[in-house]
Design a protein around this motif. Structure first.
Motif, PDB file in Angstrom:
ATOM      1  N   PRO A  23       0.688  -1.413  -0.229  1.00 54.65           N
ATOM      2  CA  PRO A  23       0.265   0.126  -0.476  1.00 54.65           C
ATOM      3  C   PRO A  23       1.010   1.072   0.375  1.00 54.65           C
ATOM      4  O   PRO A  23       1.728   1.453   0.547  1.00 54.65           O
ATOM      5  CB  PRO A  23      -0.715  -0.483   1.754  1.00 54.65           C
ATOM      6  CG  PRO A  23      -0.532  -1.644   1.748  1.00 54.65           C
ATOM      7  CD  PRO A  23       0.722  -1.592   0.863  1.00 54.65           C
ATOM      8  N   SER A  24       0.604   2.428  -0.802  1.00 51.59           N
ATOM      9  CA  SER A  24       1.286   3.805  -0.402  1.00 51.59           C
ATOM     10  C   SER A  24       0.432   4.581   0.698  1.00 51.59           C
ATOM     11  O   SER A  24      -0.889   4.563   0.821  1.00 51.59           O
ATOM     12  CB  SER A  24       1.038   4.380  -1.324  1.00 51.59           C
ATOM     13  OG  SER A  24       1.613   3.717  -2.455  1.00 51.59           O
ATOM     14  N   ILE A  25       0.966   4.960   1.440  1.00 51.88           N
ATOM     15  CA  ILE A  25       0.125   6.369   2.749  1.00 51.88           C
ATOM     16  C   ILE A  25       0.582   6.872   3.011  1.00 51.88           C
ATOM     17  O   ILE A  25       2.404   7.915   2.124  1.00 51.88           O
ATOM     18  CB  ILE A  25       1.588   5.095   3.912  1.00 51.88           C
ATOM     19  CG1 ILE A  25       2.358   5.298   4.267  1.00 51.88           C
ATOM     20  CG2 ILE A  25      -0.142   4.155   3.830  1.00 51.88           C
ATOM     21  CD1 ILE A  25       2.880   6.013   4.965  1.00 51.88           C
ATOM     22  N   GLY A  26       0.819   8.032   3.867  1.00 53.78           N
ATOM     23  CA  GLY A  26       1.359   9.548   3.682  1.00 53.78           C
ATOM     24  C   GLY A  26       1.212   9.733   5.254  1.00 53.78           C
ATOM     25  O   GLY A  26       1.511  10.863   5.258  1.00 53.78           O
ATOM     26  N   ALA A  27       1.461   8.511   5.839  1.00 53.51           N
ATOM     27  CA  ALA A  27       1.116   9.016   7.094  1.00 53.51           C
ATOM     28  C   ALA A  27       1.698   7.404   8.734  1.00 53.51           C
ATOM     29  O   ALA A  27       1.605   7.045   8.303  1.00 53.51           O
ATOM     30  CB  ALA A  27       0.001   9.285   8.104  1.00 53.51           C
ATOM     31  N   ARG A  28       2.547   7.852   9.649  1.00 55.63           N
ATOM     32  CA  ARG A  28       2.807   6.890   9.791  1.00 55.63           C
ATOM     33  C   ARG A  28       2.391   6.379  10.918  1.00 55.63           C
ATOM     34  O   ARG A  28       2.226   4.741  10.740  1.00 55.63           O
ATOM     35  CB  ARG A  28       3.703   7.544  10.791  1.00 55.63           C
ATOM     36  CG  ARG A  28       4.527   6.459  12.237  1.00 55.63           C
ATOM     37  CD  ARG A  28       5.126   6.857  13.459  1.00 55.63           C
ATOM     38  NE  ARG A  28       4.570   7.240  13.719  1.00 55.63           N
ATOM     39  CZ  ARG A  28       4.771   7.954  15.284  1.00 55.63           C
ATOM     40  NH1 ARG A  28       6.136   8.321  15.539  1.00 55.63           N
ATOM     41  NH2 ARG A  28       3.641   8.831  16.597  1.00 55.63           N
ATOM     42  N   ASP A  86       0.785  17.276   3.920  1.00 58.14           N
ATOM     43  CA  ASP A  86       1.634  18.798   3.508  1.00 58.14           C
ATOM     44  C   ASP A  86       2.923  18.187   4.509  1.00 58.14           C
ATOM     45  O   ASP A  86       3.288  18.877   4.799  1.00 58.14           O
ATOM     46  CB  ASP A  86       0.738  19.633   4.433  1.00 58.14           C
ATOM     47  CG  ASP A  86       0.176  18.967   5.949  1.00 58.14           C
ATOM     48  OD1 ASP A  86       0.563  17.902   6.228  1.00 58.14           O
ATOM     49  OD2 ASP A  86      -1.289  19.849   5.931  1.00 58.14           O
ATOM     50  N   VAL A  87       3.283  16.238   4.621  1.00 57.67           N
ATOM     51  CA  VAL A  87       4.524  16.737   5.232  1.00 57.67           C
ATOM     52  C   VAL A  87       5.394  16.066   4.599  1.00 57.67           C
ATOM     53  O   VAL A  87       5.697  15.201   3.284  1.00 57.67           O
ATOM     54  CB  VAL A  87       3.953  15.647   6.777  1.00 57.67           C
ATOM     55  CG1 VAL A  87       5.411  15.156   6.949  1.00 57.67           C
ATOM     56  CG2 VAL A  87       3.005  15.692   7.932  1.00 57.67           C
ATOM     57  N   ALA A  88       7.012  16.489   4.714  1.00 56.57           N
ATOM     58  CA  ALA A  88       8.414  15.861   3.516  1.00 56.57           C
ATOM     59  C   ALA A  88       8.139  14.898   3.438  1.00 56.57           C
ATOM     60  O   ALA A  88       8.266  14.701   4.764  1.00 56.57           O
ATOM     61  CB  ALA A  88       8.610  17.708   3.896  1.00 56.57           C
ATOM     62  N   GLY A 124       4.976  14.881   0.602  1.00 53.65           N
ATOM     63  CA  GLY A 124       4.392  15.754   0.222  1.00 53.65           C
ATOM     64  C   GLY A 124       4.892  16.434  -1.634  1.00 53.65           C
ATOM     65  O   GLY A 124       4.006  17.497  -2.205  1.00 53.65           O
ATOM     66  N   GLU A 125       6.374  16.394  -1.394  1.00 57.17           N
ATOM     67  CA  GLU A 125       6.433  17.047  -3.017  1.00 57.17           C
ATOM     68  C   GLU A 125       6.059  16.358  -4.155  1.00 57.17           C
ATOM     69  O   GLU A 125       6.311  16.562  -5.218  1.00 57.17           O
ATOM     70  CB  GLU A 125       7.696  17.054  -2.938  1.00 57.17           C
ATOM     71  CG  GLU A 125       8.764  17.190  -1.999  1.00 57.17           C
ATOM     72  CD  GLU A 125       9.056  16.522  -0.198  1.00 57.17           C
ATOM     73  OE1 GLU A 125       9.635  16.402   0.882  1.00 57.17           O
ATOM     74  OE2 GLU A 125       8.854  15.626   0.087  1.00 57.17           O
TER      75      GLU A 125
END
Length: 357
Positions: free
Chosen positions: A124-129, A156-158, A148-149
């Motif tokens: 899976p792809s995730i954007g938070a711990r 919005d977390v780098a 976020g890039e």
């Protein structure tokens, strides 16, 4: 079948998990990551991911078979976990012997178990711990962490902040995404503890990508300041190139935006072969457990159609160009084989130089 050129190998938990030669992933970009790009990536020794969200199940099966006719190397399919026909798509992946299933949203515990029981690697792809911790507890084999890039829907977390958080939190391979385009980035990701990098915009800007040449030229001309984040497409943060059309979306009134979304929903229904009832069920699935308004659910229909206008039809005056910030530093269109060879050679050189100091 193209024989990949000799390039340096870096064995990592990712390469061992999925059986590829190099710790590089080409992401599943809608309308972009089709059989040509995926097979070229696979033949270059990296992991290519077919983007299935813009395909009907029949088109997905055909695309998988086309890739298999062009390469014997492992590849994967990117799925929408909340799609009403996710089960049918999983069955296609299993039937066709696809090595990897990746997800833009966290799949359910049951979906992960079904894939793993069939011998499919789940990433899976995730954007938070916390999301990484959840899917790891459910049995995911690895995760892609997008900072976020990155292009498309983003947070919005780098990457430089999110990546070490996730590496420290889970015991499965972590693939870094968002801001990667060269060997220096791969070396940096490995130093953080990642098992590899995933790149979207960099693979979009290759000679093997089917994106129209005129659209690629606009990406190459973009500066870093020309890449922006907007909610005007579907109500969620979406990173893309700043164009007059994007500005017009942002200035459009609410009624005009919703009317356009209804029209795009009808267009996507026709392209995908989905019934209105299936689209409503998918909308309900999107809304479940999320703080989404019905307007946002409806606006979601804008995303595939506005991307198709640019990525397939070449009409950047009528569509959007999802883009990572790295578009501002990319200047050429190598083949996938040339790109992978370059990234690997540079990463090995950088790591060797650092080890000598």
């Amino acid at each position: 079948m193209t024989t990949p050129p000799p390039v340096a190998d870096l064995t990592t938990p990712l390469t061992e998990l999925v059986g590829v030669r190099h710790p590089i992933v080409q992401t599943g970009m809608g309308w972009v990551a089709g059989p040509r790009l995926v097979s070229a990536t696979a033949n270059a020794g990296a992991l290519g991911l077919l983007a299935s969200a813009t395909m009907s199940p029949e088109q997905l099966r055909s695309a998988v078979r086309e890739v298999k006719s062009c390469t014997e190397a492992p590849f994967g399919v990117n799925l929408r976990a909340d799609a009403g026909d996710a089960g049918e798509r999983v069955r296609i992946i299993v039937d066709e012997g696809v090595r990897v299933a990746s997800f833009a949203l966290a799949p359910s515990r049951e979906l992960i178990a079904r894939l793993k029981d069939a011998g499919v690697v789940v990433i899976p792809s995730i954007g938070a711990r916390r999301h990484a911790e959840k899917v790891a507890a459910w049995g995911a084999d690895a995760v892609v962490v997008q900072g976020g890039e990155g292009g498309g829907h983003t947070g919005d977390v780098a990457t430089t902040v999110l990546l070490p958080q996730v590496v420290d939190a889970v015991d499965i391979p972590v693939v870094a995404a968002g801001g990667f385009f060269d060997g220096r980035g791969l070396a940096a990701a490995l130093a953080y503890g990642a098992a590899g990098v995933a790149m979207g915009t960099r693979f979009l800007l290759t000679s093997d990508s089917t994106v129209p040449d005129a659209v690629k030229a606009q990406y190459l001309a973009a500066q870093v300041k020309d890449v922006t984040v907007t909610r005007a497409v579907d109500g969620l943060p979406h990173r893309m190139l700043r164009t007059p059309f994007v500005s017009s979306l942002e200035s459009a009134g609410r009624v005009r935006v919703l009317v356009r979304a209804v029209r795009h929903a009808a267009g996507f229904r026709k392209l995908s072969g989905m019934s209105w009832s299936r689209m409503v069920r998918d909308g309900l699935a999107m809304k479940h457990g999320k703080e989404l308004s019905w307007s946002q659910v409806l606006l979601a229909a804008n995303t595939p159609m506005l991307l198709k206008a640019s990525m397939v039809d070449g009409r950047t005056d009528l569509g959007v160009m999802a883009s990572g910030q790295v578009a501002g530093v990319i200047e050429d269109l190598p083949s996938c084989a040339e790109l992978v060879e370059r990234v690997m050679a540079e990463a090995v050189e950088v790591l060797g130089r650092l080890s000598r100091h």
